[in-house]
Write an enzyme that holds these catalytic residues in place. Structure first.
Site, mmCIF file in Angstrom:
data_model
loop_
_atom_site.group_PDB
_atom_site.id
_atom_site.type_symbol
_atom_site.label_atom_id
_atom_site.label_comp_id
_atom_site.label_asym_id
_atom_site.label_seq_id
_atom_site.Cartn_x
_atom_site.Cartn_y
_atom_site.Cartn_z
ATOM 1 N N CYS A 173 0.600 -1.302 -0.028
ATOM 2 C CA CYS A 173 -0.101 0.107 -0.016
ATOM 3 C C CYS A 173 0.870 1.203 -0.048
ATOM 4 C CB CYS A 173 -1.025 0.000 1.262
ATOM 5 S SG CYS A 173 -0.095 -0.222 2.825
ATOM 6 N N HIS B 112 -1.373 1.713 7.344
ATOM 7 C CA HIS B 112 -1.933 1.477 6.026
ATOM 8 C C HIS B 112 -1.764 2.898 5.526
ATOM 9 C CE1 HIS B 112 -4.348 -0.043 2.949
ATOM 10 N NE2 HIS B 112 -5.274 0.707 2.877
#
Length: 910
Positions: free
Chosen positions: A265, A835
């Site tokens: 990510c 994230h």
């Protein structure tokens, strides 16, 4: 010049250019023009020019004719006829092994055209034109060019033969293939060559020659055309129909997700931000990068990173994908930057830094970097020094990345000793700005009172970030009313004391994850202080457990529960007194046996019991229990080592009286509680540790585990300390503030001739078209690592840098200092996990979208600002107008351009 064999058009073209017969000069004049003049065959070869083959017998016949001097002679040679040089009359391919002087002669271009104009060329025959090439520093006519078999990727069975000189570029091969297969100018193509092993290899650098590319006669060269969706046919695995379900999908270009390949990510976030920089994306979509690929830069990556990124951009902006898999790009990144190999989580800003540097070197227009000496200002005007620095930078670094992202700092260093001032101007690619860091720290601790009736209390304390252990005690005293002098701080781990802190130790040695217990002790006691009347003993709880050996005769001991720090009167150091003191301290969760269970002993024991601390008191001293509102004194207690408390006999020598039944036994142990000490030696200067050993049955009967583990939360735990938001402008001000260099990074003063901790100031001199601002949320020190989740308020539009740029400004062009936000890389979570996502504004639609790996959704501008914002991309307003001119009526309303803080309901969007 490339020639396609067996092409009738080439023959027709040769006939078309055949000149009409001119008035033929005299034979002696002919001989001079063909042989010895500047245009004759005796002239030296020059690389790159054309020479022609003429059949030897025809040429000898012509020589005989002109030497005879009779124009009506029977030796007239007739039309030039090279038939004997060809294998056949169809493909007109030269015979192998022809020798100059035996089979043919060579004529320069002018001489050839003279002969054709005088005598003509046999009908249907093509001229045999060849280039002069320089091979191994020798110039020669290339009689046998390289014959390549050209095919299309979509049709490998019908090759077309084309001839190329060794000095022709691979680009000419590509252009010839495009012409042969009628490819439109808008379509992008590339070449592959089949090598001797049967595998295919990319011809990446089209600027090299056929010789340098090692292309040989008979080799198969494949041309492939990029698909409409941005992919290449060769990169498409042959899969089932499910993989091509999106073939007919047509969406907004640029609104395309990136599949998470496993903790990638961070890469996806950086790519989405970069993909939404309009001028960089246009550069790739319009194929301007093809002319600037630098394959020979030793600092670059052979053009592979730039090509891999270009493929990604073309796919994302084709409008034919909902999401793409960046596997090829990930592999390329790992190949050139080993830190990104594998599938560990990384920092999106680190990947972005690598990518910008890699793209710059792969696209650097400077093919050979010259040496440039960095010069100090030496009192010269800033304008002059800055211009010199930027020109020096551009002499070595000139690419679309420099055009788009590079700006200029002014760096000022001042020596603290001699006052020498050094001014330099340095290029930058992004700004890493610090966040205003609070000098306070929130710590959670457990307070253990001497009153056994009180459960441990959890407290949330605000202390100085660079404070000491004593500051922690002072902060707790304000909550409990217990004097800091009567507190001891310990790190408890795995049922034992991992460390007992001294008051002067730094709080930075305590990590947020540590379990910190603060114990109330007698005000007259401290570990190792000989002048005190009480001694503090660390107490462990252990349970005997049967060991699994062959005869079950050995009993192991296992630690359990929370350890204690207990104040014991020095004049009552006996096992008997200690037993009663501990029984009292454990009374909240240890049931006292009835008279039937235990014989309480004789009168002497009763006298001892008179000395057992009563609630709120300690043997040998008093300790009141003030209310929680009272604040204790702020003075700290003197620290000490873990030396023995005095020269009296140690615990192993204390007299112990026989009992009929004990709840537990006491044992001197080592600091870990893992091994017993049979004797206590004062000479070791070691702190005595005591273990309470329980038999399993007694523990089960008298020890309440649930109550022992119980604790209460103080009111302060419920308070959420909300951090005040900061403005982006404050971070930039902090970035340009004067600072003193650290000891690890001193500056060598040319005046003092030694390293100095100089003061340093950075100022912004020139800003780039697209400004990347990295918010330094991750803080790393010797003892701790933390992420700052401070909310940074940043404007969507009209971020004004005019107050920060010190270069004399163009007052007539204020848009040169105003920026609009175009993308944000977000980081959610902490240091160990997290994230990354992206907010980005589409350059075509102007709509903001949220990119979360393969998922993409539209968002409003109110949702963009959050505590997760990590890397900000701003575009200068004049660039935006240049790239996308719009009428004034379509400009956003003034209210949207406000840089005021957003509504509070959006301040905690996460």
């Amino acid at each position: 010049m490339a020639a396609v064999a067996a092409d009738p058009a080439a023959v027709d073209a040769a006939e078309d250019r055949e000149p009409q017969r001119k008035a033929v000069p005299g034979l002696e004049s002919q001989r001079r023009q063909i042989k010895s003049s500047e245009s004759g065959r005796e002239r030296p070869l020059r690389a790159g020019e054309s020479w022609f083959l003429v059949e030897q017998h025809w040429y000898q016949q012509w020589e005989l004719y002109v030497q005879g001097g009779d124009q009506d002679s029977s030796t007239f040679p007739g039309c030039i006829n090279n038939a004997k040089l060809f294998e056949d009359q169809v493909n007109w391919r030269l015979k192998k092994g022809l020798v100059e002087g035996e089979d043919y002669v060579l004529l320069p271009e002018a001489a050839w055209h003279y002969l054709v104009s005088w005598y003509g060329l046999e009908h249907g025959q093509p001229p045999i034109e060849r280039k002069v090439v320089e091979l191994l520093s020798i110039q020669e006519v290339e009689v046998y060019p390289v014959e390549l078999l050209l095919v299309q990727h979509s049709d490998m069975d019908t090759p077309c033969t084309a001839q190329f000189s060794h000095t022709d570029s691979v680009d000419l091969v590509l252009r010839t293939a495009r012409e042969q297969f009628l490819v439109s100018p808008q379509e992008e193509t590339r070449l592959w060559v089949k090598n001797a092993e049967g595998s295919f290899e990319r011809l990446c650098n089209t600027r090299v020659t056929v010789l340098d590319a090692a292309l040989k006669t008979g080799q198969l060269v494949v041309m492939e055309t990029r698909n409409k969706d941005g992919t290449w046919p060769s990169a498409q695995p042959h899969t089932t129909k499910s993989a091509s379900e999106d073939e007919n999908f047509q969406g907004q270009p640029g609104i395309c997700g990136l599949t998470n390949l496993g903790n990638t990510c961070f890469m996806n976030s950086a790519l989405q931000c970069l993909s939404n920089v309009p001028q960089l994306t246009e550069y790739f979509l319009k194929n301007r990068y093809l002319e600037e690929l630098n394959f020979c830069n030793p600092l670059g990556m052979k053009g592979e990173i730039a090509e891999a990124y270009a493929d990604l951009v073309k796919q994302a902006w084709s409008g034919h994908h909902r999401s793409i898999v960046p596997h090829v790009f990930k592999t390329k990144v790992g190949h050139f930057a080993s830190q990104f190999l594998g599938y560990q989580q990384h920092d999106s800003q680190e990947l972005l830094s690598f990518l910008l540097d890699g793209l710059h070197e792969d696209l650097n227009r400077v093919k050979k970097k010259e040496y440039v000496e960095l010069c100090d200002a030496a009192g010269r005007p800033d304008q002059e020094v800055a211009q010199e620095a930027w020109q020096n930078h551009k002499r070595r670094n000139d690419s679309v990345i420099v055009d788009t992202f590079h700006g200029l700092f002014k760096s000022t260093l001042v020596c603290p000793d001699c006052g020498n001032v050094s001014v330099t101007f340095d290029p930058f690619c992004y700004l890493s700005v610090p966040l205003p860091v609070s000098h306070k720290r929130v710590m959670e601790v457990f307070f253990v009172s001497m009153d056994p009736r009180r459960k441990p209390e959890q407290h949330r304390l605000v202390v100085p970030k660079k404070g000491k252990i004593s500051d922690l005690c002072v902060a707790l005293a304000k909550h409990t009313g217990v004097s800091p002098e009567r507190m001891m701080v310990a790190d408890v781990f795995s049922h034992r004391f991992y460390k007992i802190y001294q008051l002067e130790e730094s709080l930075s040695s305590i990590l947020d994850r540590d379990d910190i217990f603060i114990y109330e002790v007698s005000g007259r006691s401290a570990i190792g202080e000989n002048s005190r009347e009480d001694v503090v003993l660390p107490i462990y709880l252990r349970e005997r457990t049967p060991a699994r050996d062959y005869n079950n005769s050995y009993y192991g001991l296992m630690l359990f529960g929370h350890p204690l720090l207990v104040s014991v009167p020095r004049d009552r150091l006996s096992w008997d007194a200690l037993y009663h003191i501990l029984l009292y301290r454990l009374s909240r969760y240890v049931t006292r046996p009835s008279s039937d269970d235990e014989d309480d002993g004789d009168e002497k024991d009763l006298e001892d019991k008179d000395n057992i601390p009563k609630p709120g008191h300690v043997a040998g001293g008093s300790s009141q229990d003030p209310g929680p509102e009272q604040a204790g004194p702020s003075s700290g207690v003197a620290g000490g080592s873990r030396a023995p408390v005095d020269n009296s006999a140690g615990p192993s020598h204390w007299p112990q009286r026989a009992r009929r039944k004990h709840l537990f036994t006491l044992q001197t142990v080592n600091s870990n509680g893992t091994s017993d000490r049979s004797t206590f030696n004062e000479d070791t200067h070691a702190q005595p540790y005591i273990a309470i050993d329980w038999e399993p049955e007694m523990k089960k009967r008298y020890y309440d585990e649930v109550e022992a583990e119980g604790y209460v939360k103080h009111d302060c735990v419920g308070y959420v300390l909300k951090k005040a938001p900061v403005r982006l402008q404050e971070c930039i001000e902090l970035f340009t503030t004067v600072e003193t260099l650290e000891k690890e990074n001193p500056w060598y003063c040319p005046s003092c001739k030694q390293h100095q901790l100089a003061t340093k100031k950075l100022d912004l001199w020139m800003l780039p078209e697209t400004l990347i601002i990295h918010l330094k949320r991750f803080s790393y020190t010797k003892f701790s690592r933390e992420k700052l989740d401070t909310l940074v308020e940043f404007p969507i539009r009209d971020l004004d840098f005019s107050e920060f740029v010190i270069k004399p400004q163009n007052e007539s062009a204020p848009e040169l200092y105003k920026y609009d936000l175009i993308a944000v890389s977000n980081h959610y979570g902490g240091l160990r996990d997290g994230h990354y996502t992206t907010f980005a504004c589409n350059k075509d639609s102007g709509q903001w979208h949220y990119f979360d790996d393969s998922s993409v959704s539209p968002v409003t501008e109110n949702q963009i600002e959050s505590k997760a914002a990590y890397v900000l991309f701003y575009q200068r307003q004049d660039v935006a107008r240049r790239l996308q001119p719009q009428p004034a009526s379509s400009d956003p309303p003034a209210s949207l351009g406000s840089s005021s803080p957003p509504n509070s309901e959006f301040m905690d969007v996460n």
